[in-house]
Design a protein around this motif. Structure first.
Motif, PDB file in Angstrom:
ATOM      1  N   ASP A  44      -6.756  24.563 -19.146  1.00 26.83           N
ATOM      2  CA  ASP A  44      -6.218  23.664 -20.155  1.00 26.83           C
ATOM      3  C   ASP A  44      -4.770  24.051 -20.379  1.00 26.83           C
ATOM      4  N   GLU A  45      -3.827  23.255 -19.847  1.00 29.64           N
ATOM      5  CA  GLU A  45      -2.411  23.604 -19.923  1.00 29.64           C
ATOM      6  C   GLU A  45      -1.882  23.634 -21.353  1.00 29.64           C
ATOM      7  N   ASP A  46      -2.561  22.948 -22.265  1.00 30.18           N
ATOM      8  CA  ASP A  46      -2.091  22.897 -23.648  1.00 30.18           C
ATOM      9  C   ASP A  46      -2.721  23.973 -24.519  1.00 30.18           C
ATOM     10  N   GLU A  47      -3.540  24.822 -23.932  1.00 34.48           N
ATOM     11  CA  GLU A  47      -4.225  25.850 -24.711  1.00 34.48           C
ATOM     12  C   GLU A  47      -3.227  26.903 -25.176  1.00 34.48           C
ATOM     13  N   SER A  48      -3.242  27.208 -26.455  1.00 36.58           N
ATOM     14  CA  SER A  48      -2.323  28.188 -27.014  1.00 36.58           C
ATOM     15  C   SER A  48      -2.956  29.567 -27.007  1.00 36.58           C
ATOM     16  N   ILE A  49      -2.154  30.578 -27.364  1.00 40.66           N
ATOM     17  CA  ILE A  49      -2.654  31.946 -27.457  1.00 40.66           C
ATOM     18  C   ILE A  49      -3.773  32.028 -28.497  1.00 40.66           C
ATOM     19  N   GLU A  50      -3.554  31.414 -29.659  1.00 39.08           N
ATOM     20  CA  GLU A  50      -4.548  31.459 -30.736  1.00 39.08           C
ATOM     21  C   GLU A  50      -5.872  30.836 -30.304  1.00 39.08           C
ATOM     22  N   ASP A  51      -5.789  29.675 -29.607  1.00 41.83           N
ATOM     23  CA  ASP A  51      -6.997  28.990 -29.147  1.00 41.83           C
ATOM     24  C   ASP A  51      -7.739  29.827 -28.108  1.00 41.83           C
ATOM     25  N   ALA A  52      -6.975  30.463 -27.215  1.00 40.59           N
ATOM     26  CA  ALA A  52      -7.601  31.260 -26.167  1.00 40.59           C
ATOM     27  C   ALA A  52      -8.321  32.468 -26.746  1.00 40.59           C
ATOM     28  N   ILE A  53      -7.694  33.132 -27.716  1.00 41.19           N
ATOM     29  CA  ILE A  53      -8.320  34.295 -28.351  1.00 41.19           C
ATOM     30  C   ILE A  53      -9.589  33.870 -29.085  1.00 41.19           C
ATOM     31  N   ALA A  54      -9.500  32.773 -29.832  1.00 46.31           N
ATOM     32  CA  ALA A  54     -10.657  32.297 -30.581  1.00 46.31           C
ATOM     33  C   ALA A  54     -11.804  31.938 -29.636  1.00 46.31           C
ATOM     34  N   ARG A  55     -11.476  31.331 -28.511  1.00 44.63           N
ATOM     35  CA  ARG A  55     -12.505  30.951 -27.552  1.00 44.63           C
ATOM     36  C   ARG A  55     -13.163  32.187 -26.940  1.00 44.63           C
ATOM     37  N   GLU A  56     -12.356  33.191 -26.591  1.00 43.42           N
ATOM     38  CA  GLU A  56     -12.915  34.375 -25.964  1.00 43.42           C
ATOM     39  C   GLU A  56     -13.722  35.216 -26.953  1.00 43.42           C
ATOM     40  N   VAL A  57     -13.293  35.222 -28.215  1.00 45.68           N
ATOM     41  CA  VAL A  57     -14.079  35.919 -29.234  1.00 45.68           C
ATOM     42  C   VAL A  57     -15.431  35.256 -29.392  1.00 45.68           C
ATOM     43  N   ALA A  58     -15.432  33.914 -29.371  1.00 45.62           N
ATOM     44  CA  ALA A  58     -16.681  33.176 -29.514  1.00 45.62           C
ATOM     45  C   ALA A  58     -17.614  33.426 -28.332  1.00 45.62           C
ATOM     46  N   GLN A  59     -17.036  33.560 -27.158  1.00 43.52           N
ATOM     47  CA  GLN A  59     -17.847  33.820 -25.966  1.00 43.52           C
ATOM     48  C   GLN A  59     -18.372  35.249 -25.937  1.00 43.52           C
ATOM     49  N   ALA A  60     -17.662  36.142 -26.670  1.00 44.68           N
ATOM     50  CA  ALA A  60     -18.031  37.560 -26.775  1.00 44.68           C
ATOM     51  C   ALA A  60     -17.760  38.333 -25.498  1.00 44.68           C
ATOM     52  N   LYS A  61     -18.077  37.745 -24.379  1.00 49.78           N
ATOM     53  CA  LYS A  61     -17.833  38.450 -23.131  1.00 49.78           C
ATOM     54  C   LYS A  61     -17.558  37.436 -22.030  1.00 49.78           C
ATOM     55  N   LYS A  62     -16.479  37.675 -21.334  1.00 47.46           N
ATOM     56  CA  LYS A  62     -16.088  36.758 -20.259  1.00 47.46           C
ATOM     57  C   LYS A  62     -17.016  36.923 -19.058  1.00 47.46           C
ATOM     58  N   THR A  63     -17.489  35.805 -18.523  1.00 44.43           N
ATOM     59  CA  THR A  63     -18.349  35.878 -17.347  1.00 44.43           C
ATOM     60  C   THR A  63     -17.533  36.288 -16.134  1.00 44.43           C
ATOM     61  N   LYS A  64     -18.191  36.852 -15.137  1.00 42.57           N
ATOM     62  CA  LYS A  64     -17.508  37.315 -13.946  1.00 42.57           C
ATOM     63  C   LYS A  64     -16.951  36.132 -13.157  1.00 42.57           C
ATOM     64  N   GLY A  65     -15.903  36.421 -12.391  1.00 45.16           N
ATOM     65  CA  GLY A  65     -15.277  35.375 -11.600  1.00 45.16           C
ATOM     66  C   GLY A  65     -14.237  34.639 -12.414  1.00 45.16           C
ATOM     67  N   GLY A  66     -13.764  33.508 -11.887  1.00 44.86           N
ATOM     68  CA  GLY A  66     -12.774  32.735 -12.601  1.00 44.86           C
ATOM     69  C   GLY A  66     -11.367  33.180 -12.267  1.00 44.86           C
ATOM     70  N   LYS A  67     -10.416  32.530 -12.881  1.00 43.71           N
ATOM     71  CA  LYS A  67      -9.014  32.783 -12.611  1.00 43.71           C
ATOM     72  C   LYS A  67      -8.578  34.122 -13.161  1.00 43.71           C
ATOM     73  N   LYS A  68      -7.949  34.948 -12.318  1.00 50.13           N
ATOM     74  CA  LYS A  68      -7.492  36.263 -12.753  1.00 50.13           C
ATOM     75  C   LYS A  68      -6.222  36.166 -13.591  1.00 50.13           C
ATOM     76  N   PHE A  69      -5.354  35.224 -13.248  1.00 50.47           N
ATOM     77  CA  PHE A  69      -4.116  35.026 -13.995  1.00 50.47           C
ATOM     78  C   PHE A  69      -4.060  33.588 -14.499  1.00 50.47           C
ATOM     79  N   LEU A  70      -3.818  33.445 -15.775  1.00 51.14           N
ATOM     80  CA  LEU A  70      -3.823  32.116 -16.385  1.00 51.14           C
ATOM     81  C   LEU A  70      -2.652  31.992 -17.359  1.00 51.14           C
ATOM     82  N   PRO A  71      -1.727  31.048 -17.128  1.00 49.54           N
ATOM     83  CA  PRO A  71      -0.580  30.878 -18.034  1.00 49.54           C
ATOM     84  C   PRO A  71      -1.006  30.199 -19.334  1.00 49.54           C
ATOM     85  N   LEU A  72      -0.554  30.753 -20.444  1.00 50.78           N
ATOM     86  CA  LEU A  72      -0.862  30.214 -21.761  1.00 50.78           C
ATOM     87  C   LEU A  72       0.423  30.008 -22.551  1.00 50.78           C
ATOM     88  N   SER A  73       0.457  28.965 -23.349  1.00 49.14           N
ATOM     89  CA  SER A  73       1.629  28.688 -24.166  1.00 49.14           C
ATOM     90  C   SER A  73       1.696  29.623 -25.366  1.00 49.14           C
TER      91      SER A  73
END
Length: 262
Positions: A44-73
């Motif tokens: 999500d190119e429009d995802e901000s730092i605050e949104d990303a942190i909130a999403r990851e806190v909600a997930q509690a733990k990131k699943t394996k795999g996925g993008k290693k580097f992701l640009p955030l606004s």
């Protein structure tokens, strides 16, 4: 989160984000080998730092795999954040910049500085203190810790709740707590970078800060070009000795020869 803060020219944030991800992924592959695998993932190119942190806190733990580097606004002109997975930002950035300095190549068009971020927190003193305990431990409070030197460089943007002097005093006290570490303004072994942007604090501990031109890619490239341009051909030792011997012979002959009568 951890990653790399990247600075760039205004209006070039998107291009710099893609460029930084490509370069970091390339060097991470070299540094970590086959264990590093950067698989594509939806973004999500429009995802901000605050949104990303909130999403990851909600997930509690990131699943394996996925993008290693992701640009955030970051919501701030000229500054983007590259979230990183399964890497050590300080180690990777030092590796990238050291190699660019050694090779003298720029490798970037839009990125200006790579600032390692060992961890992020919300920008209030309580959360910053909790984060600092974790960030500082391997550098200043390890089990076999030896006295070292450090310097703190705080920067606050678009935030009127965190005071620079208070942040500086708090971080200095935490880094040196119970240790014989000292502050060095001229030649510290470690530099503590604390960047507050809006509601987020980004923190990293780096080495060779001045040697690597404050982690500025453009400055590293310009210094390498200048050094290359100023290089002069150095005569071989035998040639120098030969020239000196010839001069001595000429001087001795001149002094010994009588003046010719006219």
């Amino acid at each position: 989160m951890k990653g790399v803060m990247v600075t760039c020219a205004r209006g070039r944030e998107t291009q710099a984000g893609k460029e930084a991800c490509d370069l970091l992924s390339e060097y991470a592959q070299k540094l970590y080998g086959d264990s590093f695998n950067d698989e594509p993932a939806e973004q999500d190119e429009d995802e901000s730092i605050e949104d990303a942190i909130a999403r990851e806190v909600a997930q509690a733990k990131k699943t394996k795999g996925g993008k290693k580097f992701l640009p955030l606004s970051t919501g701030t002109d000229c500054v983007i954040f590259i979230r990183a997975m399964d890497i050590e930002p300080s180690k990777l950035c030092h590796y990238v910049l050291s190699d660019l300095q050694k090779s003298g190549s720029k490798r970037t068009r839009y990125c200006m500085r790579f600032i390692p971020v060992d961890e992020t927190s919300y920008a209030n003193m309580e959360d910053i203190e909790t984060m600092s305990e974790r960030v500082f431990k391997p550098y200043f409070h390890a089990e076999d810790q030896k006295p070292t030197t450090f310097k703190i460089i705080p920067k606050i943007r678009h935030n009127d709740k965190v005071e620079r002097d208070a942040l500086l005093k708090k971080l200095a006290g935490m880094a040196g707590q119970g240790q014989n570490h000292t502050v060095s303004m001229d030649d510290p072994e470690y530099i503590i970078l604390a960047e507050v942007i809006k509601s987020i604090c980004f923190m990293g501990v780096v080495r060779d800060y001045e040697k690597l031109k404050k982690y500025n890619i453009q400055s590293i490239f310009e210094a390498a070009q200048k050094s290359e341009g100023n290089e002069e051909e150095v005569p071989e030792a035998d040639d120098v000795k030969k020239d000196d011997d010839e001069k001595k012979v000429e001087t001795t002959t001149s002094e010994a020869a009588p003046e010719k009568e006219t």
